[in-house]
Design a protein around this motif. Structure first.
Motif, PDB file in Angstrom:
ATOM      1  N   GLU A  32       5.431   1.036  -4.319  1.00  0.00           N
ATOM      2  CA  GLU A  32       4.365   0.132  -4.752  1.00  0.00           C
ATOM      3  C   GLU A  32       3.040   0.897  -4.876  1.00  0.00           C
ATOM      4  O   GLU A  32       2.342   0.791  -5.884  1.00  0.00           O
ATOM      5  N   ILE A  33       2.764   1.705  -3.854  1.00  0.00           N
ATOM      6  CA  ILE A  33       1.497   2.446  -3.860  1.00  0.00           C
ATOM      7  C   ILE A  33       1.480   3.482  -4.989  1.00  0.00           C
ATOM      8  O   ILE A  33       0.497   3.609  -5.724  1.00  0.00           O
ATOM      9  N   TYR A  34       2.600   4.210  -5.137  1.00  0.00           N
ATOM     10  CA  TYR A  34       2.649   5.236  -6.181  1.00  0.00           C
ATOM     11  C   TYR A  34       2.437   4.622  -7.567  1.00  0.00           C
ATOM     12  O   TYR A  34       1.777   5.204  -8.418  1.00  0.00           O
ATOM     13  N   SER A  35       3.022   3.428  -7.763  1.00  0.00           N
ATOM     14  CA  SER A  35       2.900   2.882  -9.121  1.00  0.00           C
ATOM     15  C   SER A  35       1.475   2.386  -9.371  1.00  0.00           C
ATOM     16  O   SER A  35       0.977   2.457 -10.481  1.00  0.00           O
ATOM     17  N   LYS A  36       0.823   1.917  -8.323  1.00  0.00           N
ATOM     18  CA  LYS A  36      -0.562   1.466  -8.500  1.00  0.00           C
ATOM     19  C   LYS A  36      -1.534   2.636  -8.515  1.00  0.00           C
ATOM     20  O   LYS A  36      -2.529   2.625  -9.228  1.00  0.00           O
ATOM     21  N   LEU A  37      -1.251   3.624  -7.659  1.00  0.00           N
ATOM     22  CA  LEU A  37      -2.185   4.740  -7.490  1.00  0.00           C
ATOM     23  C   LEU A  37      -1.448   6.066  -7.650  1.00  0.00           C
ATOM     24  O   LEU A  37      -1.098   6.715  -6.644  1.00  0.00           O
ATOM     25  N   ASN A  89      -8.251   0.611  -1.867  1.00  0.00           N
ATOM     26  CA  ASN A  89      -7.298  -0.288  -2.518  1.00  0.00           C
ATOM     27  C   ASN A  89      -6.531  -1.180  -1.531  1.00  0.00           C
ATOM     28  O   ASN A  89      -5.480  -1.717  -1.855  1.00  0.00           O
ATOM     29  N   TYR A  91      -5.093  -0.328   1.380  1.00  0.00           N
ATOM     30  CA  TYR A  91      -3.984   0.264   2.135  1.00  0.00           C
ATOM     31  C   TYR A  91      -4.525   1.168   3.240  1.00  0.00           C
ATOM     32  O   TYR A  91      -5.731   1.390   3.327  1.00  0.00           O
TER      33      TYR A  91
END
Ligand SMILES: Nc1ncnc2c1ncn2[C@@H]1O[C@H](COP(=O)(O)OP(=O)(O)O)[C@@H](O)[C@H]1O
Ligand SMILES: [Mg+2]
Ligand SMILES: [Zn+2]
Length: 325
Positions: A32-37, A89, A91
């Protein structure tokens, strides 16, 4: 304390599930994090590389100090960037890592070959649950215990059942509220259907909620389990050890077990041991003192009656009353 192999196996499979879960959850979160950031992934790669370069620098031994300092700076800068980016963001860096239930052992159950406390708790929990499966701890509570079932008229001994039972109920509530491993033991006596099991289970529920290990069992069931274990190859499954060592042991229906020499010595040893160790035990019986005397030695009876709080239940069978309503 030793447990049988299948209890260890169960504990290990629970721990392995916990680890798998932690890994899966972390993978999901990372994706999830990789796809957003996407920058997060890049930073992680760069961080891995600085680590690799530092190792190489040390191995090759050239200009090491200066190079290492430079690498450390890069590393710090990357870590700061990562942290800022994540926080901005919503996290944290912890979101990129597995969240194990036990921080001490990462749900492995062992730390440097020593058993972790979480594993000890888990083993105890599984063993208790297995023992209680034998006579399930049916939910019962003080709230469903009504004094209306007991008469206000004096019985043949001039005692007023409702008054007596009100005192007993209050005693049991206080007992549960103030329970510790040093609490007194209780001996409940009275005809069938007067609420002995009901109140014992209400105490059990409250004491379990406080985090203590409670075993409830009816004596005929448990002695036959112990006997089976005793005469089978898988002798040591630890039942007796758990009964001896749990925080609160409730032995229901004393006197309904077959009075074989094995059973009698089993009950004697168990009760005697717990009384000697001053571990709280609740014993229930439908039999009168006279009837119990026909089954057990004077020594055991005088110990039980001498060292346990004696609660005599009186009234009319509530099962019959309820049936008629
Ligand atoms: N005071 C009470 N209020 C409500 N239900 C009760 C009460 N006493 C007993 N019962 C119910 O009556 C039945 C028999 O009670 P139980 O506790 O098994 O009696 P005992 O163990 O003394 O033989 C159970 O279903 C129990 O929940
Ligand atoms: Mg009962
Ligand atoms: Zn642990």
């Amino acid at each position: 304390m030793g447990y049988s192999r299948h209890i260890y196996e169960k504990a290990n499979s629970i721990l392995s599930l916990r680890r798998q879960n932690a890994v899966q959850q972390a993978d999901k979160k990372r994706e999830e994090i990789y796809s957003k950031l996407p920058r997060v992934r890049e930073i992680e790669r760069e961080l891995a590389q600085t680590g690799y370069r530092a190792a190489k620098a040390v191995v090759q031994g050239e200009d090491t100090r200066e190079q290492l300092l430079k690498l450390r700076d890069t590393n710090l800068r990357l870590q700061n960037e990562l942290q800022l980016l994540l926080v901005k963001n919503g996290y944290t860096t912890a979101d990129l890592e597995e969240k194990y239930r036990c921080m001490m052992c990462s749900d492995k159950g062992y730390i440097d070959g020593r058993m972790c406390d979480c594993m000890k708790l888990l083993l105890r929990d599984i063993a208790f649950r297995e023992l209680n499966e034998l006579s399930p701890l049916a939910p019962s509570s003080f709230d469903t215990f009504s004094l209306d079932h007991y008469s206000n008229d004096p019985d043949e001994n001039g005692k007023i059942p409702r008054k007596r039972m009100e005192n007993i109920l209050q005693f049991c509530k206080n007992y549960a509220d103030n329970f510790t491993v040093h609490s007194e033991s209780i001996y409940m006596e009275g005809a069938t259907g007067l609420g002995k099991t009901h109140l014992s289970l209400a105490i059990a529920g409250a004491v379990i909620d406080k985090g203590y290990g409670v075993i409830y069992c009816s004596l005929p069931d448990i002695v036959s389990k112990i006997e089976r274990e005793h005469f089978s190859n898988d002798y040591y499954t630890g039942t007796l050890a758990h009964l001896e060592s749990c925080d609160l042991l409730i032995l229901d229906d004393l006197g309904t077990e077959y009075p074989t020499p094995f059973n009698k010595s089993c009950v004697y040893n168990l009760v005697n041991k717990r009384l000697l160790m001053q571990k709280p035990t609740i014993i229930n019986t439908n039999l009168t003192k006279q009837e119990i005397k026909g089954l057990y030695s004077d020594r055991l009876i005088s110990r039980m009656l001498g060292e346990q709080v004696y609660l005599k239940f009186i009234g009319k069978d509530i099962r019959l009353k309820k049936g008629r309503e």
